[in-house]
Design a protein around this motif. Structure first.
Motif, PDB file in Angstrom:
ATOM      1  N   GLU A 198       9.223  -2.193 -59.137  1.00 48.37           N
ATOM      2  CA  GLU A 198       9.517  -3.496 -59.701  1.00 48.37           C
ATOM      3  C   GLU A 198      10.208  -4.434 -58.541  1.00 48.37           C
ATOM      4  OE1 GLU A 198      12.055  -2.926 -63.202  1.00 48.37           O
ATOM      5  OE2 GLU A 198      10.385  -2.707 -64.511  1.00 48.37           O
ATOM      6  N   ARG A 199      10.969  -3.365 -57.663  1.00 47.30           N
ATOM      7  CA  ARG A 199      11.932  -4.272 -56.553  1.00 47.30           C
ATOM      8  C   ARG A 199      10.521  -4.789 -55.421  1.00 47.30           C
ATOM      9  NH1 ARG A 199      12.786  -2.508 -51.482  1.00 47.30           N
ATOM     10  NH2 ARG A 199      12.885  -0.315 -52.350  1.00 47.30           N
ATOM     11  N   MET A 200       9.708  -3.701 -55.257  1.00 46.20           N
ATOM     12  CA  MET A 200       8.578  -4.256 -54.216  1.00 46.20           C
ATOM     13  C   MET A 200       7.730  -5.137 -54.460  1.00 46.20           C
ATOM     14  SD  MET A 200       8.564  -0.661 -51.962  1.00 46.20           S
ATOM     15  CE  MET A 200       7.373  -1.511 -50.702  1.00 46.20           C
ATOM     16  N   THR A 201       7.048  -5.016 -55.715  1.00 52.72           N
ATOM     17  CA  THR A 201       5.860  -5.784 -56.195  1.00 52.72           C
ATOM     18  C   THR A 201       6.464  -6.993 -57.126  1.00 52.72           C
ATOM     19  OG1 THR A 201       5.604  -4.430 -58.339  1.00 52.72           O
ATOM     20  CG2 THR A 201       4.560  -3.676 -56.097  1.00 52.72           C
ATOM     21  N   GLY A 202       7.383  -6.817 -57.987  1.00 55.01           N
ATOM     22  CA  GLY A 202       7.927  -7.837 -58.772  1.00 55.01           C
ATOM     23  C   GLY A 202       7.193  -7.761 -60.300  1.00 55.01           C
ATOM     24  N   GLU A 243       6.350  -5.796 -63.788  1.00 52.70           N
ATOM     25  CA  GLU A 243       7.171  -5.069 -64.645  1.00 52.70           C
ATOM     26  C   GLU A 243       6.669  -3.657 -65.216  1.00 52.70           C
ATOM     27  OE1 GLU A 243       8.695  -5.394 -69.479  1.00 52.70           O
ATOM     28  OE2 GLU A 243       7.120  -6.795 -68.584  1.00 52.70           O
ATOM     29  N   ASN A 288      13.632   6.234 -60.374  1.00 48.25           N
ATOM     30  CA  ASN A 288      13.160   5.830 -58.753  1.00 48.25           C
ATOM     31  C   ASN A 288      12.060   4.920 -58.768  1.00 48.25           C
ATOM     32  OD1 ASN A 288      14.769   6.085 -56.323  1.00 48.25           O
ATOM     33  ND2 ASN A 288      13.416   7.887 -55.719  1.00 48.25           N
ATOM     34  N   ALA A 316      12.224   1.555 -60.161  1.00 58.15           N
ATOM     35  CA  ALA A 316      13.227   0.666 -59.535  1.00 58.15           C
ATOM     36  C   ALA A 316      12.410   0.302 -58.292  1.00 58.15           C
ATOM     37  CB  ALA A 316      14.451   1.346 -58.934  1.00 58.15           C
ATOM     38  N   ALA A 317      11.743   1.341 -57.523  1.00 60.76           N
ATOM     39  CA  ALA A 317      11.064   0.870 -56.210  1.00 60.76           C
ATOM     40  C   ALA A 317       9.788  -0.030 -56.822  1.00 60.76           C
ATOM     41  CB  ALA A 317      10.394   2.311 -55.582  1.00 60.76           C
TER      42      ALA A 317
END
Length: 158
Positions: free
Chosen positions: A126-130, A132, A120, A123-124
């Motif tokens: 990487e999705r919100m900040t870009g 790795e 979780n 995923a959160a």
């Protein structure tokens, strides 16, 4: 940049070169730099970890107690401290690493909860900040027993 134009007739093909100047130096997304503070990543990770079933609280017992007292004091930093409690992030240019300290509910599989938290959080973030996420280290500092009271002291203010 140079454009080449032909007339379409191979026998009398005359090549003309024209110079085209583009303004701005590239795509708008590549103009400038974006930096993300450690605290931003810590908030995202803290909220994502708390969303997992089986996570009772974040942080060690002592930090939760001090945080609860601080939350009760007006101007004591209430919301921010509780969201990032138990989360430490190291943010680089393109990568981040996270350390989480959690308290799990009694009866849940610690390995499963840790795996779900890791998924979780990754995923959160990487999705919100870009960024790795290269690692998420999880330390389970306590187990919340069903008959145990929360360590947060009751407010004397009414």
């Amino acid at each position: 940049m140079t454009d080449t134009t032909t007339s379409g007739n191979p026998a009398s093909d005359e090549t003309r070169r024209t110079s085209v100047t583009k303004r701005g130096g590239g795509a708008p997304a590549s103009r400038g730099r974006t930096t993300i503070a450690d605290g931003v990543v810590e908030k995202i990770a803290g909220l994502a970890a708390r969303d997992v079933v089986g996570v009772h609280a974040m942080g060690s017992g002592l930090s939760r107690t001090f945080g609860a007292v601080r939350d009760k004091v007006p101007g004591g930093g209430g919301g921010k401290a509780s969201v990032t409690r138990g989360v430490k992030a190291e943010v680089g240019e393109v990568q981040t690493a996270l350390d989480l300290e959690i308290v799990v509910d009694y009866g849940v599989s610690i390995a499963d909860v840790a795996g779900d938290v890791r998924e979780n959080v990754i995923a959160a973030v990487e999705r919100m900040t870009g960024l790795e996420v290269v690692e998420v280290n999880i330390a389970v500092s306590d187990v919340k027993l069903p008959d145990e009271e929360d360590e947060e002291p009751e407010s004397r203010l009414q």
